[in-house]
Design a protein around this motif. Structure first.
Motif, PDB file in Angstrom:
ATOM      1  N   VAL A   4       0.709   5.828  -0.281  1.00 33.59           N
ATOM      2  CA  VAL A   4       0.002   7.107  -0.380  1.00 33.59           C
ATOM      3  C   VAL A   4       1.023   8.123  -0.862  1.00 33.59           C
ATOM      4  O   VAL A   4       2.114   8.239  -0.290  1.00 33.59           O
ATOM      5  CB  VAL A   4      -0.588   7.546   0.978  1.00 33.59           C
TER       6      VAL A   4
ATOM      7  N   LYS B   9       0.834  -1.198   0.000  1.00 29.10           N
ATOM      8  CA  LYS B   9       0.000   0.000   0.000  1.00 29.10           C
ATOM      9  C   LYS B   9       0.871   1.251   0.000  1.00 29.10           C
ATOM     10  O   LYS B   9       1.890   1.301   0.691  1.00 29.10           O
ATOM     11  CB  LYS B   9      -0.904   0.011   1.233  1.00 29.10           C
TER      12      LYS B   9
ATOM     13  N   ARG C 100      -2.043  11.186   7.458  1.00 30.60           N
ATOM     14  CA  ARG C 100      -3.394  10.989   7.995  1.00 30.60           C
ATOM     15  C   ARG C 100      -4.232  10.125   7.057  1.00 30.60           C
ATOM     16  O   ARG C 100      -4.995   9.261   7.493  1.00 30.60           O
ATOM     17  CB  ARG C 100      -4.072  12.345   8.212  1.00 30.60           C
ATOM     18  N   THR C 101      -4.078  10.338   5.754  1.00 33.37           N
ATOM     19  CA  THR C 101      -4.803   9.531   4.771  1.00 33.37           C
ATOM     20  C   THR C 101      -4.396   8.063   4.867  1.00 33.37           C
ATOM     21  O   THR C 101      -5.238   7.168   4.789  1.00 33.37           O
ATOM     22  CB  THR C 101      -4.529  10.058   3.348  1.00 33.37           C
TER      23      THR C 101
ATOM     24  N   THR D 232      -6.926  -0.593   8.771  1.00 38.15           N
ATOM     25  CA  THR D 232      -8.222  -0.883   9.384  1.00 38.15           C
ATOM     26  C   THR D 232      -8.044  -1.534  10.743  1.00 38.15           C
ATOM     27  O   THR D 232      -6.983  -2.090  11.057  1.00 38.15           O
ATOM     28  CB  THR D 232      -9.048  -1.834   8.487  1.00 38.15           C
TER      29      THR D 232
ATOM     30  N   LEU E 213      -6.042   6.613   8.099  1.00 38.69           N
ATOM     31  CA  LEU E 213      -7.503   6.581   8.136  1.00 38.69           C
ATOM     32  C   LEU E 213      -8.129   5.785   6.999  1.00 38.69           C
ATOM     33  O   LEU E 213      -9.229   5.230   7.153  1.00 38.69           O
ATOM     34  CB  LEU E 213      -8.051   8.013   8.118  1.00 38.69           C
ATOM     35  N   THR E 214      -7.469   5.704   5.853  1.00 35.94           N
ATOM     36  CA  THR E 214      -8.090   5.039   4.696  1.00 35.94           C
ATOM     37  C   THR E 214      -7.393   3.756   4.266  1.00 35.94           C
ATOM     38  O   THR E 214      -8.012   2.913   3.607  1.00 35.94           O
ATOM     39  CB  THR E 214      -8.145   5.990   3.488  1.00 35.94           C
ATOM     40  N   LYS E 215      -6.126   3.581   4.604  1.00 37.00           N
ATOM     41  CA  LYS E 215      -5.391   2.397   4.164  1.00 37.00           C
ATOM     42  C   LYS E 215      -5.261   1.324   5.249  1.00 37.00           C
ATOM     43  O   LYS E 215      -4.990   0.164   4.940  1.00 37.00           O
ATOM     44  CB  LYS E 215      -3.987   2.800   3.689  1.00 37.00           C
TER      45      LYS E 215
ATOM     46  N   ARG F 186      -4.974   0.144  12.459  1.00 35.83           N
ATOM     47  CA  ARG F 186      -5.167   1.593  12.500  1.00 35.83           C
ATOM     48  C   ARG F 186      -4.962   2.117  13.924  1.00 35.83           C
ATOM     49  O   ARG F 186      -4.296   3.136  14.136  1.00 35.83           O
ATOM     50  CB  ARG F 186      -6.550   1.964  12.005  1.00 35.83           C
TER      51      ARG F 186
END
Length: 384
Positions: free
Chosen positions: A239, A237, A257-258, A265, A261-263, A269
């Motif tokens: 970003v 993954k 932060r992205t 879980t 929060l999005t990659k 997280r």
């Protein structure tokens, strides 16, 4: 044997005789009961006297010799080929024996295999890593150089299917992508430190310095291997920081932060930490929000720890994240409990007086065996 111990033994014998007669339903002779009472009173009297004697003996106890100094003396004598008494070895805190070829010095009672000694100082440095900032991977002690461990990787579940739904008479599927066996193969990393005989003779504190050297370099090597494993994750993954922006811009904070929060879980997280090099840490520390407040702030309860929105930021030496002359420029974000160091036997230390004979020096060798494996590829995101 203490008198109190002998007296207690006799008291128990009388007690057992009385119990044996009582269990049979026989009458217990009065003289036996009297003997028990007398022996009990004698035992209490002896016990009180011995306690008073111990108090007198402990009023001016001998001050114990510094353990580290004893340990250094033992190792120094060992390297110089001198005899080491068994009681000195015991006082020094020597805790392990390492197999080695040849003999340096004469150490009493080292067992049939012979070998060199590993003091507490070496093991403690291996555990705490001296002054090296470590990437917080999970450490798994192993006793074999190669092996397999069961592993659960929830990120491998396909289409949200974890268990098979079936009717009573249907066959149950045997494929579970979440469970696997992870293979480890510990590599050997070795360093040799030449120590002059003059330094051994003239310096009493040389061994702690050598032990620190091996402790720090082994931790540094582990950092390098952890980053190699993270970089080798297939289809990992990522970003990307906004175009033309770098780790010195607020867009880097947005990208981190992205990633969280999005990659990531669930547990990954919640346990996410951010690893950057020292140079990028300094850049992130200068980024401020619209009110002039820095995004990177010290923890209220522990100011030595810095966080971005409750996620710890760990700064490691630039050399670990330098490639082709470029320092940093990226961060690793994730749950670092999902990468493991398979540690075999800690640091082994041996010495040889003949290897550097022409240089009038002793060669001290430190050996570390470990392997690094990613337990869950989906637990990590690269921000670049």
């Amino acid at each position: 044997m203490l008198k109190s111990v002998e007296c207690k033994k006799a008291l128990l014998e009388l007690k057992n005789k009385i119990k044996e007669l009582a269990d049979k339903g026989d009458n217990v002779p009065q003289d036996l009961l009297d003997s028990y009472d007398e022996k009990e009173a004698e035992y209490i009297d002896i016990l009180e006297k011995e306690q008073e004697e111990r108090k007198i003996m402990n009023t001016n106890p001998k001050k114990p010799e510094n353990k580290s100094a004893i340990c250094a003396k033992v190792l120094k004598n060992l390297l110089m080929g001198k005899h080491v008494e068994a009681d000195m070895v015991a006082e020094s805190g020597i805790v392990g024996i390492i197999d080695a070829v040849g003999t340096v010095g004469n150490v009493e009672s080292v067992g049939e295999r012979g070998g060199y000694l590993v003091p507490e100082e070496f093991l403690e440095l291996d555990k705490y890593g001296g002054e090296i900032v470590m990437i917080p991977a999970r450490v798994i002690p192993v006793s074999l150089p190669k092996g397999k461990i069961p592993n659960v990787d929830m990120s491998q579940a396909k289409d949200g299917k974890f268990l098979a739904k079936h009717d009573e008479l249907d066959d149950i599927g045997t494929t579970n992508p979440v469970f696997s066996q992870l293979t480890f193969d510990c590599e050997t990393y070795t360093g040799v430190v030449p120590v002059s005989n003059d330094l051994l003779e003239d310096t009493g504190d040389v061994m702690p310095v050598i032990s620190e050297c091996f402790g720090l370099t082994s931790k540094a090597q582990q950092n390098m291997e952890i980053l190699k494993e993270l970089g080798a994750i297939k289809s990992g993954k990522t970003v990307t920081i906004a175009s033309t922006k770098t780790m010195a811009d607020v867009e880097a904070i947005d990208a981190i932060r992205t990633a969280i929060l999005t990659k990531l879980t669930g547990v990954n997280r919640a346990k996410a930490k951010i690893v950057v090099c020292d140079s990028d840490f300094a850049k992130l520390a200068m980024i401020k929000d619209g009110n002039g407040h820095p995004y990177l702030c010290p923890d209220v309860t522990n100011p030595s720890i810095y966080r971005i929105e409750d996620h710890e930021v760990i700064a490691i030496d630039d050399q670990y994240m330098t490639s082709a002359g470029t320092v940093g420029g990226y961060a690793w974000v994730g749950n670092f409990e999902r990468i493991a160091i398979f540690d075999r036997k800690g640091i082994e230390v041996s010495a040889n007086t003949s290897a550097l004979f022409t240089k009038d020096a002793v060669a001290v060798k430190g050996k570390k065996r470990f392997d690094v494996k990613v337990l869950e590829a989906g637990a990590f995101v690269k921000v670049k």
